[in-house]
Every structure is written in C-alpha cells, then in structure tokens.
Design a protein around this motif. Structure first.
Motif, PDB file in Angstrom:
ATOM      1  N   LYS A  71      -5.008   3.798  15.189  1.00  0.00           N
ATOM      2  CA  LYS A  71      -5.930   2.898  15.904  1.00  0.00           C
ATOM      3  C   LYS A  71      -6.769   2.090  14.918  1.00  0.00           C
ATOM      4  CE  LYS A  71      -6.319   5.872  19.924  1.00  0.00           C
ATOM      5  NZ  LYS A  71      -7.144   6.902  20.563  1.00  0.00           N
ATOM      6  N   LEU A  72      -7.282   2.731  13.898  1.00  0.00           N
ATOM      7  CA  LEU A  72      -8.104   2.053  12.900  1.00  0.00           C
ATOM      8  C   LEU A  72      -7.304   0.986  12.165  1.00  0.00           C
ATOM      9  CD1 LEU A  72     -10.855   1.897  11.479  1.00  0.00           C
ATOM     10  CD2 LEU A  72     -10.035   3.639   9.896  1.00  0.00           C
ATOM     11  N   MET A  73      -6.056   1.272  11.839  1.00  0.00           N
ATOM     12  CA  MET A  73      -5.217   0.323  11.105  1.00  0.00           C
ATOM     13  C   MET A  73      -4.929  -0.941  11.911  1.00  0.00           C
ATOM     14  SD  MET A  73      -4.814   1.285   8.169  1.00  0.00           S
ATOM     15  CE  MET A  73      -4.782   2.646   7.079  1.00  0.00           C
ATOM     16  N   LYS A  74      -4.998  -0.876  13.228  1.00  0.00           N
ATOM     17  CA  LYS A  74      -4.722  -2.041  14.067  1.00  0.00           C
ATOM     18  C   LYS A  74      -5.875  -3.057  14.046  1.00  0.00           C
ATOM     19  CE  LYS A  74      -1.529   0.230  17.137  1.00  0.00           C
ATOM     20  NZ  LYS A  74      -1.272   0.764  18.465  1.00  0.00           N
ATOM     21  N   TRP A  75      -7.048  -2.597  13.653  1.00  0.00           N
ATOM     22  CA  TRP A  75      -8.208  -3.490  13.623  1.00  0.00           C
ATOM     23  C   TRP A  75      -7.982  -4.545  12.546  1.00  0.00           C
ATOM     24  CZ3 TRP A  75     -13.345  -2.785  10.805  1.00  0.00           C
ATOM     25  CH2 TRP A  75     -14.324  -3.627  11.335  1.00  0.00           C
ATOM     26  N   ASN A  76      -8.207  -5.804  12.851  1.00  0.00           N
ATOM     27  CA  ASN A  76      -7.943  -6.916  11.926  1.00  0.00           C
ATOM     28  C   ASN A  76      -8.729  -6.827  10.623  1.00  0.00           C
ATOM     29  OD1 ASN A  76      -6.125  -8.086  13.667  1.00  0.00           O
ATOM     30  ND2 ASN A  76      -7.625  -9.435  14.601  1.00  0.00           N
ATOM     31  N   ILE A  80      -7.281  -1.676   3.065  1.00  0.00           N
ATOM     32  CA  ILE A  80      -6.815  -0.419   2.498  1.00  0.00           C
ATOM     33  C   ILE A  80      -7.402  -0.255   1.106  1.00  0.00           C
ATOM     34  CG2 ILE A  80      -4.791   0.977   1.917  1.00  0.00           C
ATOM     35  CD1 ILE A  80      -4.919   0.047   4.890  1.00  0.00           C
ATOM     36  N   CYS A  81      -8.020   0.894   0.880  1.00  0.00           N
ATOM     37  CA  CYS A  81      -8.537   1.225  -0.441  1.00  0.00           C
ATOM     38  C   CYS A  81      -8.462   2.742  -0.578  1.00  0.00           C
ATOM     39  CB  CYS A  81      -9.958   0.715  -0.623  1.00  0.00           C
ATOM     40  SG  CYS A  81     -11.118   1.414   0.561  1.00  0.00           S
ATOM     41  N   SER A  82      -8.863   3.264  -1.690  1.00  0.00           N
ATOM     42  CA  SER A  82      -8.854   4.705  -1.880  1.00  0.00           C
ATOM     43  C   SER A  82      -9.958   5.103  -2.835  1.00  0.00           C
ATOM     44  CB  SER A  82      -7.506   5.159  -2.449  1.00  0.00           C
ATOM     45  OG  SER A  82      -7.552   6.541  -2.718  1.00  0.00           O
ATOM     46  N   ASP A  83     -10.577   6.231  -2.534  1.00  0.00           N
ATOM     47  CA  ASP A  83     -11.538   6.803  -3.475  1.00  0.00           C
ATOM     48  C   ASP A  83     -10.907   7.994  -4.189  1.00  0.00           C
ATOM     49  OD1 ASP A  83     -11.469   8.665  -1.441  1.00  0.00           O
ATOM     50  OD2 ASP A  83     -13.634   8.850  -1.241  1.00  0.00           O
ATOM     51  N   GLY A  84      -9.583   8.086  -4.097  1.00  0.00           N
ATOM     52  CA  GLY A  84      -8.866   9.187  -4.727  1.00  0.00           C
ATOM     53  C   GLY A  84      -8.829   9.054  -6.235  1.00  0.00           C
ATOM     54  N   SER A  85      -8.847  10.179  -6.876  1.00  0.00           N
ATOM     55  CA  SER A  85      -8.785  10.225  -8.338  1.00  0.00           C
ATOM     56  C   SER A  85      -7.419  10.744  -8.758  1.00  0.00           C
ATOM     57  CB  SER A  85      -9.868  11.167  -8.854  1.00  0.00           C
ATOM     58  OG  SER A  85      -9.639  11.505 -10.192  1.00  0.00           O
ATOM     59  N   SER A  86      -6.876  10.172  -9.813  1.00  0.00           N
ATOM     60  CA  SER A  86      -5.582  10.653 -10.288  1.00  0.00           C
ATOM     61  C   SER A  86      -5.690  12.034 -10.931  1.00  0.00           C
ATOM     62  CB  SER A  86      -4.961   9.660 -11.274  1.00  0.00           C
ATOM     63  OG  SER A  86      -5.795   9.507 -12.393  1.00  0.00           O
ATOM     64  N   SER A  87      -6.909  12.496 -11.176  1.00  0.00           N
ATOM     65  CA  SER A  87      -7.080  13.828 -11.757  1.00  0.00           C
ATOM     66  C   SER A  87      -7.515  14.859 -10.719  1.00  0.00           C
ATOM     67  CB  SER A  87      -8.102  13.786 -12.898  1.00  0.00           C
ATOM     68  OG  SER A  87      -9.357  13.398 -12.387  1.00  0.00           O
ATOM     69  N   ILE A 111       0.557  -4.959   3.146  1.00  0.00           N
ATOM     70  CA  ILE A 111       0.324  -5.622   1.857  1.00  0.00           C
ATOM     71  C   ILE A 111      -0.917  -6.512   1.931  1.00  0.00           C
ATOM     72  CG2 ILE A 111       1.273  -7.313   0.224  1.00  0.00           C
ATOM     73  CD1 ILE A 111       4.073  -6.074   0.988  1.00  0.00           C
ATOM     74  N   HIS A 112      -1.074  -7.251   3.007  1.00  0.00           N
ATOM     75  CA  HIS A 112      -2.262  -8.101   3.200  1.00  0.00           C
ATOM     76  C   HIS A 112      -3.542  -7.256   3.173  1.00  0.00           C
ATOM     77  CE1 HIS A 112      -5.027 -11.012   4.918  1.00  0.00           C
ATOM     78  NE2 HIS A 112      -5.268 -10.169   5.905  1.00  0.00           N
ATOM     79  N   LYS A 113      -3.534  -6.117   3.862  1.00  0.00           N
ATOM     80  CA  LYS A 113      -4.719  -5.255   3.936  1.00  0.00           C
ATOM     81  C   LYS A 113      -5.037  -4.605   2.587  1.00  0.00           C
ATOM     82  CE  LYS A 113      -4.418  -4.215   8.867  1.00  0.00           C
ATOM     83  NZ  LYS A 113      -5.773  -4.323   9.353  1.00  0.00           N
ATOM     84  N   MET A 114      -4.012  -4.421   1.728  1.00  0.00           N
ATOM     85  CA  MET A 114      -4.225  -3.809   0.412  1.00  0.00           C
ATOM     86  C   MET A 114      -4.620  -4.837  -0.648  1.00  0.00           C
ATOM     87  SD  MET A 114      -1.320  -0.932  -0.120  1.00  0.00           S
ATOM     88  CE  MET A 114       0.038  -1.486   0.873  1.00  0.00           C
ATOM     89  N   THR A 115      -4.342  -6.096  -0.410  1.00  0.00           N
ATOM     90  CA  THR A 115      -4.524  -7.104  -1.456  1.00  0.00           C
ATOM     91  C   THR A 115      -5.612  -8.104  -1.080  1.00  0.00           C
ATOM     92  OG1 THR A 115      -2.675  -8.392  -0.556  1.00  0.00           O
ATOM     93  CG2 THR A 115      -2.168  -6.821  -2.328  1.00  0.00           C
ATOM     94  N   MET A 116      -5.235  -9.187  -0.422  1.00  0.00           N
ATOM     95  CA  MET A 116      -6.174 -10.267  -0.136  1.00  0.00           C
ATOM     96  C   MET A 116      -7.377  -9.805   0.689  1.00  0.00           C
ATOM     97  SD  MET A 116      -5.478 -13.916   1.699  1.00  0.00           S
ATOM     98  CE  MET A 116      -6.302 -13.774   3.266  1.00  0.00           C
ATOM     99  N   LEU A 117      -7.134  -9.062   1.757  1.00  0.00           N
ATOM    100  CA  LEU A 117      -8.240  -8.633   2.611  1.00  0.00           C
ATOM    101  C   LEU A 117      -9.197  -7.712   1.852  1.00  0.00           C
ATOM    102  CD1 LEU A 117      -9.481  -8.863   5.422  1.00  0.00           C
ATOM    103  CD2 LEU A 117      -8.120  -6.863   6.092  1.00  0.00           C
ATOM    104  N   SER A 118      -8.646  -6.803   1.065  1.00  0.00           N
ATOM    105  CA  SER A 118      -9.500  -5.904   0.277  1.00  0.00           C
ATOM    106  C   SER A 118     -10.333  -6.684  -0.730  1.00  0.00           C
ATOM    107  CB  SER A 118      -8.651  -4.863  -0.463  1.00  0.00           C
ATOM    108  OG  SER A 118      -8.057  -3.986   0.450  1.00  0.00           O
ATOM    109  N   ALA A 119      -9.700  -7.604  -1.454  1.00  0.00           N
ATOM    110  CA  ALA A 119     -10.429  -8.404  -2.445  1.00  0.00           C
ATOM    111  C   ALA A 119     -11.532  -9.219  -1.781  1.00  0.00           C
ATOM    112  CB  ALA A 119      -9.464  -9.318  -3.202  1.00  0.00           C
ATOM    113  N   GLU A 120     -11.244  -9.813  -0.641  1.00  0.00           N
ATOM    114  CA  GLU A 120     -12.258 -10.593   0.075  1.00  0.00           C
ATOM    115  C   GLU A 120     -13.404  -9.709   0.549  1.00  0.00           C
ATOM    116  OE1 GLU A 120     -10.289 -12.616   3.277  1.00  0.00           O
ATOM    117  OE2 GLU A 120      -9.560 -14.224   1.974  1.00  0.00           O
ATOM    118  N   ASN A 121     -13.088  -8.575   1.165  1.00  0.00           N
ATOM    119  CA  ASN A 121     -14.129  -7.701   1.707  1.00  0.00           C
ATOM    120  C   ASN A 121     -15.020  -7.106   0.629  1.00  0.00           C
ATOM    121  OD1 ASN A 121     -13.307  -8.134   4.329  1.00  0.00           O
ATOM    122  ND2 ASN A 121     -12.195  -6.217   4.513  1.00  0.00           N
ATOM    123  N   VAL A 122     -14.453  -6.821  -0.532  1.00  0.00           N
ATOM    124  CA  VAL A 122     -15.233  -6.227  -1.612  1.00  0.00           C
ATOM    125  C   VAL A 122     -15.917  -7.296  -2.464  1.00  0.00           C
ATOM    126  CG1 VAL A 122     -15.081  -4.726  -3.656  1.00  0.00           C
ATOM    127  CG2 VAL A 122     -13.781  -4.168  -1.623  1.00  0.00           C
ATOM    128  N   GLY A 123     -15.434  -8.530  -2.392  1.00  0.00           N
ATOM    129  CA  GLY A 123     -16.030  -9.610  -3.175  1.00  0.00           C
ATOM    130  C   GLY A 123     -15.462  -9.722  -4.571  1.00  0.00           C
TER     131      GLY A 123
END
Length: 187
Positions: A71-76, A80-87, A111-123
């Motif tokens: 449901k959350l993913m359907k919201w325009n 997509i981001c992550s606070d996960g650590s590789s360690s 891909i849009h949600k991981m790239t352009m939308l994320s960059a725009e939302n975070v500034g």
C-alpha cells in the motif's frame, strides 16, 4: 506493550548485543528461554545490562507486513531509501534496493522511486537522472535475475543480477570506490 502492538518475541532478533555477543542473530524468544524469563522481562533485563555497562546494542524487528508495504509503495510520493548498514545484521544493508527491483511492479516505477524521486525529496542536486551535467551514477542489472539474497542469518549475502556499477562516471572495481558522502544541496 512493544511485544503485543509492534512485534512478537520471534520478531525481535539481536543484531549487536555487546554485553553478550552470543545473543547476536538470535530471537528474543530464544534468549528468553535460555534465561528462563518471560520475553518482556528478558527485554527489560537486557536493556538494563546495556545501561549498566554503557555498551551498545541493536535489534532487527520484523513488524511490517507485506500488505502494508504494498500500500505504501503505491503512493506517488514514496521514494526508496535505506538506513541499512553493510556491516549490520539487517538484510536491508545488502538487499534493500534489489528487493525493490525484484518485487515492485512496474520496474520503471521502482527505478524512478530509487533515483529521481529520492534525489528530489532529499534535495540532492544533479543526481537521479541520466542527463548532461549530472553525475553518472548508474547500475547495469539483469531484470530477470536481479534479486536480494541477504537474510537475518546471512545479512552480507550479495544480491544477484547486478553486472556493473558506475559512481560519478567511474566503473567500480573490487577495492575501489570513487564516491563520497552527499548531503542536501551538495553538487
């Protein structure tokens, strides 16, 4: 309250418990049985031990349902981001983005949600698009085989289907990373 409303004793996995590293990778339910305490009393006891020794501790809590995520993913405006650590012990450190590519349809939206939308939302400036004057951060992957492989038991298991990665236009090779930390408003 956390064990009734947020998650269950089986849904809490110790990822880093400094006072007793043998708990790492085990559930609260397992540790409770070992200590012969209720899950609630175990949680209180383990937090108390952290405070006494001024040590660090972290958990992985499985509280989200796939329906909630869908449901959350359907919201325009969901990016997509992550606070996960590789360690860390959470599988998202190695598998957040490939899981989205594997599960979210259509893939172009993922891909849009991981790239352009994320960059725009975070500034973050000049990223998120393939465009003259922008930094060339690119991933070449096989849409048929891209998949997350990391689990709580094997959190650093590498995803499949990724062929090549470029950061700032430089092809990554083992041991090399031409990137840097990017903050809001950075070029």
């Amino acid at each position: 309250m956390i064990l009734k409303v947020i998650t269950t004793p089986e849904g809490i996995v110790f990822s880093n418990y400094e006072p007793n590293p043998e708990f790492n990778g085990r559930t609260l339910k397992d540790v409770s049985e070992q200590l012969k305490l209720t899950p609630a009393k175990t949680l209180i006891e383990l937090i108390s031990r952290l405070e006494k020794c001024d040590c660090s501790g972290s958990i992985v809590a499985t509280s989200m349902t796939e329906d909630d995520i869908a449901k959350l993913m359907k919201w325009n405006y969901t990016n997509i981001c992550s606070d996960g650590s590789s360690s860390g012990r959470h599988p998202r450190g190695y598998g957040a983005f490939t899981k989205v590519l594997r599960t979210l349809s259509p893939m172009e939206e993922a891909i849009h949600k991981m790239t352009m939308l994320s960059a725009e939302n975070v500034g973050i400036l000049k990223r998120g698009l393939i465009k003259p004057g922008y930094y060339a951060d690119l991933v070449l992957f096989d849409p048929k085989t891209v998949s997350d492989q990391a689990t709580i038991q094997e959190p650093q298991k590498v995803s499949t289907g990724i062929r090549s990665v470029w950061v700032n236009g430089v092809l990554l090779t083992k041991g090399g990373y031409p990137g840097r930390v990017i903050r809001r408003g950075d070029n």
